[in-house]
Scaffold this motif. Structure first.
Motif, PDB file in Angstrom:
ATOM      1  N   ARG A 190      25.403  13.328  -2.016  1.00 32.26           N
ATOM      2  CA  ARG A 190      25.919  12.181  -1.864  1.00 32.26           C
ATOM      3  C   ARG A 190      24.929  11.057  -1.377  1.00 32.26           C
ATOM      4  N   LEU A 191      23.888  11.723  -0.815  1.00 30.22           N
ATOM      5  CA  LEU A 191      22.819  10.642  -0.245  1.00 30.22           C
ATOM      6  C   LEU A 191      21.456  11.074  -1.081  1.00 30.22           C
ATOM      7  N   PRO A 192      20.635   9.920  -1.186  1.00 35.94           N
ATOM      8  CA  PRO A 192      19.099  10.303  -1.947  1.00 35.94           C
ATOM      9  C   PRO A 192      18.404  10.812  -0.860  1.00 35.94           C
ATOM     10  N   ILE A 193      17.262  11.540  -1.085  1.00 38.72           N
ATOM     11  CA  ILE A 193      16.273  11.795  -0.185  1.00 38.72           C
ATOM     12  C   ILE A 193      15.136  10.669  -0.595  1.00 38.72           C
ATOM     13  N   VAL A 194      14.963   9.536   0.570  1.00 36.02           N
ATOM     14  CA  VAL A 194      13.981   8.813   0.384  1.00 36.02           C
ATOM     15  C   VAL A 194      12.727   8.943   1.147  1.00 36.02           C
ATOM     16  N   ILE A 195      11.527   8.958   0.300  1.00 34.96           N
ATOM     17  CA  ILE A 195      10.181   9.411   0.938  1.00 34.96           C
ATOM     18  C   ILE A 195       9.259   8.080   0.752  1.00 34.96           C
ATOM     19  N   TYR A 196       8.592   7.696   1.729  1.00 34.53           N
ATOM     20  CA  TYR A 196       7.666   6.515   1.750  1.00 34.53           C
ATOM     21  C   TYR A 196       6.112   6.898   1.926  1.00 34.53           C
ATOM     22  N   GLU A 224       9.947  11.808  10.477  1.00 33.38           N
ATOM     23  CA  GLU A 224      11.578  11.632   9.921  1.00 33.38           C
ATOM     24  C   GLU A 224      12.010  10.279  10.798  1.00 33.38           C
ATOM     25  N   ARG A 225      12.516   9.287   9.960  1.00 29.28           N
ATOM     26  CA  ARG A 225      13.138   8.155  10.671  1.00 29.28           C
ATOM     27  C   ARG A 225      14.481   7.939  10.179  1.00 29.28           C
ATOM     28  N   THR A 226      15.117   7.131  10.953  1.00 30.93           N
ATOM     29  CA  THR A 226      16.637   6.820  10.701  1.00 30.93           C
ATOM     30  C   THR A 226      16.741   5.372  10.396  1.00 30.93           C
ATOM     31  N   ALA A 227      17.344   5.024   9.378  1.00 26.99           N
ATOM     32  CA  ALA A 227      17.838   3.592   8.764  1.00 26.99           C
ATOM     33  C   ALA A 227      18.584   2.920   9.995  1.00 26.99           C
ATOM     34  N   GLU A 228      18.025   1.793  10.301  1.00 26.65           N
ATOM     35  CA  GLU A 228      18.681   1.190  11.361  1.00 26.65           C
ATOM     36  C   GLU A 228      19.991   0.607  10.951  1.00 26.65           C
ATOM     37  N   GLY A 229      21.146   0.858  11.985  1.00 29.39           N
ATOM     38  CA  GLY A 229      22.283   0.318  11.385  1.00 29.39           C
ATOM     39  C   GLY A 229      23.111   1.000  10.326  1.00 29.39           C
ATOM     40  N   TRP A 230      22.629   2.260   9.719  1.00 30.14           N
ATOM     41  CA  TRP A 230      23.305   3.086   8.827  1.00 30.14           C
ATOM     42  C   TRP A 230      23.247   4.265   9.203  1.00 30.14           C
ATOM     43  N   GLY A 231      22.224   4.910   9.944  1.00 30.46           N
ATOM     44  CA  GLY A 231      22.206   6.359  10.420  1.00 30.46           C
ATOM     45  C   GLY A 231      21.824   7.344   9.492  1.00 30.46           C
ATOM     46  N   TYR A 232      21.356   7.002   8.082  1.00 29.60           N
ATOM     47  CA  TYR A 232      20.479   7.705   7.032  1.00 29.60           C
ATOM     48  C   TYR A 232      19.238   7.990   7.476  1.00 29.60           C
ATOM     49  N   ASN A 233      18.843   9.386   7.338  1.00 27.16           N
ATOM     50  CA  ASN A 233      17.271   9.752   7.488  1.00 27.16           C
ATOM     51  C   ASN A 233      16.415   9.277   6.279  1.00 27.16           C
ATOM     52  N   TYR A 234      15.349   8.986   6.595  1.00 28.03           N
ATOM     53  CA  TYR A 234      14.362   8.929   5.458  1.00 28.03           C
ATOM     54  C   TYR A 234      13.043   9.336   6.123  1.00 28.03           C
ATOM     55  N   TYR A 235      11.980   9.428   5.226  1.00 32.60           N
ATOM     56  CA  TYR A 235      10.728  10.020   5.609  1.00 32.60           C
ATOM     57  C   TYR A 235       9.620   9.178   5.394  1.00 32.60           C
ATOM     58  N   VAL A 236       8.534   9.125   6.115  1.00 31.44           N
ATOM     59  CA  VAL A 236       7.271   8.353   5.894  1.00 31.44           C
ATOM     60  C   VAL A 236       6.297   9.168   6.387  1.00 31.44           C
ATOM     61  N   GLY A 256       1.010  -1.242   0.055  1.00 36.70           N
ATOM     62  CA  GLY A 256      -0.075   0.046   0.018  1.00 36.70           C
ATOM     63  C   GLY A 256       0.975   1.312   0.111  1.00 36.70           C
ATOM     64  N   GLN A 257       2.292   0.994  -0.038  1.00 38.07           N
ATOM     65  CA  GLN A 257       3.254   2.273   0.280  1.00 38.07           C
ATOM     66  C   GLN A 257       3.878   2.201  -1.098  1.00 38.07           C
ATOM     67  N   GLN A 258       4.491   3.439  -1.377  1.00 41.54           N
ATOM     68  CA  GLN A 258       5.339   3.332  -2.540  1.00 41.54           C
ATOM     69  C   GLN A 258       6.696   4.194  -1.811  1.00 41.54           C
ATOM     70  N   ARG A 259       7.733   3.865  -2.433  1.00 43.68           N
ATOM     71  CA  ARG A 259       9.081   4.522  -1.956  1.00 43.68           C
ATOM     72  C   ARG A 259       9.518   5.489  -3.387  1.00 43.68           C
ATOM     73  N   HIS A 260       9.862   6.740  -2.936  1.00 43.76           N
ATOM     74  CA  HIS A 260      10.286   7.926  -3.807  1.00 43.76           C
ATOM     75  C   HIS A 260      11.374   8.102  -3.288  1.00 43.76           C
ATOM     76  N   VAL A 261      12.301   8.053  -4.412  1.00 42.16           N
ATOM     77  CA  VAL A 261      14.051   8.439  -4.353  1.00 42.16           C
ATOM     78  C   VAL A 261      14.137   9.645  -5.142  1.00 42.16           C
ATOM     79  N   LEU A 262      14.698  10.659  -4.476  1.00 43.29           N
ATOM     80  CA  LEU A 262      15.248  11.949  -5.009  1.00 43.29           C
ATOM     81  C   LEU A 262      16.807  12.017  -5.049  1.00 43.29           C
ATOM     82  N   SER A 263      17.423  11.803  -6.247  1.00 41.26           N
ATOM     83  CA  SER A 263      19.016  11.975  -6.223  1.00 41.26           C
ATOM     84  C   SER A 263      19.193  13.236  -6.717  1.00 41.26           C
ATOM     85  N   LEU A 264      20.088  14.117  -6.113  1.00 36.87           N
ATOM     86  CA  LEU A 264      20.195  15.450  -6.462  1.00 36.87           C
ATOM     87  C   LEU A 264      21.788  15.365  -7.071  1.00 36.87           C
TER      88      LEU A 264
END
Length: 159
Positions: free
Chosen positions: A132-138, A83-95, A41-49
């Motif tokens: 250097r990191l994508p912006i990831v939104i669910y 805003e959440r953090t990818a476990e074990g990586w420390g990268y932020n993403y949004y849900v 029911g969700q989709q992942r949007h990835v923004l690479s700048l």
């Protein structure tokens, strides 16, 4: 002297043909392993700048919404971007867990004022520009993600 100049040119040519480092060869697919898969029911949007000269002077505004038929009233959607953090990586993403019908100004509108418009969440989400990191939104599947760049002007002092 002439031999030195030829040696310098040859060294430059060899360095220009050298293979990039392993870090530069890592693909976006490898980087995406840090982020969870979208749930049903969700989709992942990835923004690479693209890289910029001064990324600290730029912010990315995330515009999350739906294209709807609306009347003359100002409308927003309901929902809270987390805003959440990818476990074990420390990268932020949004849900955005869910989107609801939001608010409207409820004015009387003249006939024929209906139009298509992009209706967004009321919050303004500004994130750091980082090439250097994508912006990831669910988001739920029926939601669009757009973005706008904001650039800082020169710093001015108060007199």
């Amino acid at each position: 002297m002439r031999n030195f100049a030829l040696a310098a040119v040859a060294a430059l040519m060899v360095s220009a043909c050298a293979t990039p480092s392993v870090e530069a060869q890592s693909s976006d697919a490898d980087l995406m392993k840090a982020f969870p898969q979208a749930v049903a029911g969700q989709q992942r949007h990835v923004l690479s700048l693209p890289p910029l000269d001064n990324e600290d002077a730029v912010k990315v505004e995330l515009l999350i919404g739906q294209t709807k038929t609306i009347d003359c009233n100002h409308q927003t959607l309901g929902g809270q971007l987390e805003e959440r953090t990818a476990e074990g990586w420390g990268y932020n993403y949004y849900v955005l867990p869910e989107v609801r019908g939001g608010a409207s100004t409820m004015m009387g509108c003249p006939p024929g004022s209906e139009r298509e418009a992009f209706v967004t969440l009321p919050q303004q989400t500004l994130v750091r520009y980082n090439s250097r990191l994508p912006i990831v939104i669910y988001t739920p599947e029926n939601v669009e993600v757009r973005y706008r760049l904001w650039r800082a002007d020169e710093v001015r002092g108060l007199n």
